[in-house]
Structures are given as structure tokens and as C-alpha cells.
Design an enzyme around this catalytic site. Structure first.
Site, PDB file in Angstrom:
ATOM      1  N   SER A 197     -17.757 -10.638 -14.104  1.00  0.00           N
ATOM      2  CA  SER A 197     -17.776 -10.898 -15.545  1.00  0.00           C
ATOM      3  C   SER A 197     -17.039  -9.811 -16.305  1.00  0.00           C
ATOM      4  O   SER A 197     -17.436  -8.643 -16.296  1.00  0.00           O
ATOM      5  CB  SER A 197     -19.214 -10.984 -16.045  1.00  0.00           C
ATOM      6  OG  SER A 197     -19.233 -11.121 -17.451  1.00  0.00           O
ATOM      7  N   HIS A 239     -14.770 -14.271 -14.501  1.00  0.00           N
ATOM      8  CA  HIS A 239     -15.691 -14.904 -15.442  1.00  0.00           C
ATOM      9  C   HIS A 239     -15.469 -14.324 -16.837  1.00  0.00           C
ATOM     10  O   HIS A 239     -15.507 -13.104 -17.028  1.00  0.00           O
ATOM     11  CB  HIS A 239     -17.131 -14.657 -14.996  1.00  0.00           C
ATOM     12  CG  HIS A 239     -18.138 -15.456 -15.745  1.00  0.00           C
ATOM     13  ND1 HIS A 239     -18.379 -16.791 -15.489  1.00  0.00           N
ATOM     14  CD2 HIS A 239     -18.967 -15.115 -16.755  1.00  0.00           C
ATOM     15  CE1 HIS A 239     -19.319 -17.241 -16.300  1.00  0.00           C
ATOM     16  NE2 HIS A 239     -19.691 -16.236 -17.089  1.00  0.00           N
ATOM     17  N   ASP A 271     -16.865 -14.533 -20.675  1.00  0.00           N
ATOM     18  CA  ASP A 271     -17.941 -14.951 -21.571  1.00  0.00           C
ATOM     19  C   ASP A 271     -17.455 -14.954 -23.011  1.00  0.00           C
ATOM     20  O   ASP A 271     -17.124 -13.893 -23.562  1.00  0.00           O
ATOM     21  CB  ASP A 271     -19.129 -14.002 -21.438  1.00  0.00           C
ATOM     22  CG  ASP A 271     -19.887 -14.204 -20.146  1.00  0.00           C
ATOM     23  OD1 ASP A 271     -20.255 -15.357 -19.849  1.00  0.00           O
ATOM     24  OD2 ASP A 271     -20.124 -13.214 -19.428  1.00  0.00           O
ATOM     25  N   MET A 303     -18.488 -15.454 -26.776  1.00  0.00           N
ATOM     26  CA  MET A 303     -19.694 -15.439 -27.601  1.00  0.00           C
ATOM     27  C   MET A 303     -19.319 -15.355 -29.078  1.00  0.00           C
ATOM     28  O   MET A 303     -18.401 -14.619 -29.452  1.00  0.00           O
ATOM     29  CB  MET A 303     -20.583 -14.257 -27.196  1.00  0.00           C
ATOM     30  CG  MET A 303     -20.980 -14.297 -25.724  1.00  0.00           C
ATOM     31  SD  MET A 303     -22.191 -13.040 -25.261  1.00  0.00           S
ATOM     32  CE  MET A 303     -21.192 -11.558 -25.374  1.00  0.00           C
ATOM     33  N   HIS A 320     -16.819 -19.347 -19.865  1.00  0.00           N
ATOM     34  CA  HIS A 320     -18.163 -19.756 -20.273  1.00  0.00           C
ATOM     35  C   HIS A 320     -18.261 -19.687 -21.798  1.00  0.00           C
ATOM     36  O   HIS A 320     -18.276 -18.600 -22.379  1.00  0.00           O
ATOM     37  CB  HIS A 320     -19.181 -18.813 -19.606  1.00  0.00           C
ATOM     38  CG  HIS A 320     -20.593 -19.019 -20.049  1.00  0.00           C
ATOM     39  ND1 HIS A 320     -21.578 -18.075 -19.798  1.00  0.00           N
ATOM     40  CD2 HIS A 320     -21.199 -20.025 -20.714  1.00  0.00           C
ATOM     41  CE1 HIS A 320     -22.727 -18.513 -20.291  1.00  0.00           C
ATOM     42  NE2 HIS A 320     -22.516 -19.683 -20.857  1.00  0.00           N
ATOM     43  N   MET A 357     -20.135 -19.730 -24.984  1.00  0.00           N
ATOM     44  CA  MET A 357     -21.422 -19.579 -25.662  1.00  0.00           C
ATOM     45  C   MET A 357     -21.158 -19.631 -27.160  1.00  0.00           C
ATOM     46  O   MET A 357     -21.357 -18.657 -27.891  1.00  0.00           O
ATOM     47  CB  MET A 357     -22.091 -18.256 -25.249  1.00  0.00           C
ATOM     48  CG  MET A 357     -22.602 -18.261 -23.826  1.00  0.00           C
ATOM     49  SD  MET A 357     -23.305 -16.667 -23.324  1.00  0.00           S
ATOM     50  CE  MET A 357     -21.827 -15.852 -22.726  1.00  0.00           C
ATOM     51  N   MET A 381     -28.244 -20.000 -15.959  1.00  0.00           N
ATOM     52  CA  MET A 381     -28.422 -18.682 -16.555  1.00  0.00           C
ATOM     53  C   MET A 381     -29.760 -18.110 -16.081  1.00  0.00           C
ATOM     54  O   MET A 381     -30.817 -18.694 -16.327  1.00  0.00           O
ATOM     55  CB  MET A 381     -28.417 -18.775 -18.081  1.00  0.00           C
ATOM     56  CG  MET A 381     -27.093 -19.187 -18.696  1.00  0.00           C
ATOM     57  SD  MET A 381     -25.725 -18.062 -18.311  1.00  0.00           S
ATOM     58  CE  MET A 381     -26.336 -16.511 -18.995  1.00  0.00           C
ATOM     59  N   ASP A 384     -25.561 -16.927 -13.149  1.00  0.00           N
ATOM     60  CA  ASP A 384     -25.075 -15.900 -14.073  1.00  0.00           C
ATOM     61  C   ASP A 384     -26.261 -15.169 -14.692  1.00  0.00           C
ATOM     62  O   ASP A 384     -27.078 -15.783 -15.384  1.00  0.00           O
ATOM     63  CB  ASP A 384     -24.220 -16.555 -15.160  1.00  0.00           C
ATOM     64  CG  ASP A 384     -23.605 -15.550 -16.114  1.00  0.00           C
ATOM     65  OD1 ASP A 384     -23.780 -14.336 -15.915  1.00  0.00           O
ATOM     66  OD2 ASP A 384     -22.927 -15.981 -17.067  1.00  0.00           O
TER      67      ASP A 384
END
Length: 225
Positions: free
Chosen positions: A10, A35, A37, A39, A68, A70, A139, A177
Site C-alpha cells: 500500500s 495498492h 488508497d 480517500m 481502492h 474510498m 477490510m 486489506d
């Protein structure tokens, strides 16, 4: 004994002052995916980065970008992340009113698509979209921050999803994750996972290659209680 898992470090745990170097380093160390993320400070209580950074990093690696989202709503931004260089785009059922349509959109953009289940999100929320997904992510922490402790109560969910995936006969990745370490990874693999996201466990290690190798060997390691 379980198959060797994919490892998807990540980027959130990397040194942000030298991201391109960090990406090249984990690729050389044996990472399978990267990965990312995303957000928004709304769907989760933090802000990370957007498609611009993904586009900038795309030229520095051949690793598949495991993105991913979010963010909510997610659907208006799917095309931007696809164009930036994402290979897999995963969304949460709670991130918009039409999960099925979001997955169709990702597929229409030529990308693989995933669904992410938060700790409180039931397995039943994805039963009707299994024909569309290429990846299911569980998650094992509440999303929004790195470095959290693994939630052991998610292991039965991983096992239930493994049974669902096997029943479809489709090649659907089962990714974990949150709080993945050398100690928790064996539990995930025993439950049926095949892909591990690791932030601090990789980027927080002095030797990336050793950290990734340890996680890849987790399927041959007895679970610790």
C-alpha cells in the site's frame, strides 16, 4: 499449505517525498501489485491523493495498479482513474446508490473491477454482483488510516467469501486489506485469501524484499494465536 499469495504493498505507507523511488523499490523487491488508497475526507476521515498522482507514477512501474476508491460518490470519478492508469478499480457498496451500474462502468472502461467490504458490511451485499467482479476485498480494519490492528472477527467473512467464490467457478481474487503482518497473514490464507495488501509491514521494514518474501511464505507458516 496454501498457494503463494499476491502481495500488493500500500503506497499510503511509503515515503511521500520519494514516491517514484519507493514504487520502483517494491517492484524490484518482488511485489505483485501496487495498492493505491484513494480517500476523500468524506467517505473516510482522511484525504490521500487522486488520479494525477496515479498518472505520474504509471511511467515508473509495470506493476498492476490496484486502486481502492474510498470516496463517495465514486461513479463520477471512475473514468478519471481508468484514464490515469488504474488496472483494477474497487468500490464500496455504500459509495453510491447503484453498485451494479458502477461495476458495469468499470468493465466498460476496460478495467477489472472489485467490491470492498468494510468490517460491518455483510457478505450478502455482493451476492447479486458476483458475475461482474474480478476482486473482492475484505477490510480487516476500519478504512481511513494505516497502521491499525487486524480485526480477527473478519476471518469467518473471508471463509464465507471463499466458499462463494469457489461456487461460482470464476477466477475472483480475494484480497485482504488492514493490519496484515507476518503474524496475521497466515490466518488470512487459511481462511481462503489469495491476495494481501501490506502497508507498514512492507514500507515500514528496513528490507522490502525480505518483508515481501516473509508474506509470500505465510501460507507455509503456522497460525499464531
Amino acid at each position: 499449505m496454501h498457494p503463494t499469495p499476491r502481495i500488493s504493498p500500500s503506497l499510503l505507507a511509503a515515503d511521500f517525498s520519494r514516491l517514484a523511488e519507493e514504487v520502483r523499490a517494491v517492484e524490484a523487491a518482488g511485489a505483485d501489485w501496487l495498492h493505491l488508497d484513494i480517500m476523500d475526507g468524506h467517505f473516510v476521515p482522511n484525504i490521500s491523493f487522486g488520479p494525477g498522482l496515479i498518472k505520474a507514477l504509471r511511467q515508473h512501474t509495470k506493476m498492476p495498479f490496484d486502486v481502492h476508491l474510498m470516496i463517495a460518490p465514486a461513479e463520477p470519478y471512475l473514468e478519471a482513474f481508468a484514464q490515469a492508469g488504474a488496472d483494477i478499480i474497487s468500490v464500496h457498496p455504500e459509495a453510491g446508490p447503484h453498485l451494479h451500474r458502477s461495476l458495469q462502468t468499470i468493465r466498460a472502461l476496460g478495467k477489472k473491477c472489485g467490491v470492498v467490504l468494510n468490517p460491518a458490511t455483510p457478505v450478502s451485499s455482493i451476492e447479486n454482483v458476483l458475475d461482474l467482479v474480478d476482486l473482492i476485498m475484505v477490510m480487516t480494519v476500519n478504512p481511513g488510516f494505516g497502521g491499525q490492528s487486524f480485526i480477527m472477527s473478519q476471518l469467518p467473512k473471508i471463509a464465507a467469501l471463499r466458499r462463494m467464490i469457489d461456487a461460482t467457478g470464476r477466477d475472483i481474487a480475494l484480497e485482504i486489506d488492514g493490519g496484515v503482518t507476518a503474524a496475521t497473514a497466515p490466518h488470512c490464507l487459511v481462511a481462503g485469501a489469495d491476495t494481501l495488501v501490506a502497508g507498514t509491514a512492507v514500507f515500514g521494514a528496513g528490507d522490502y524484499a525480505s518483508a515481501i518474501a516473509t508474506l509470500k511464505q505465510a501460507g507455509k507458516t503456522p497460525c499464531q494465536t
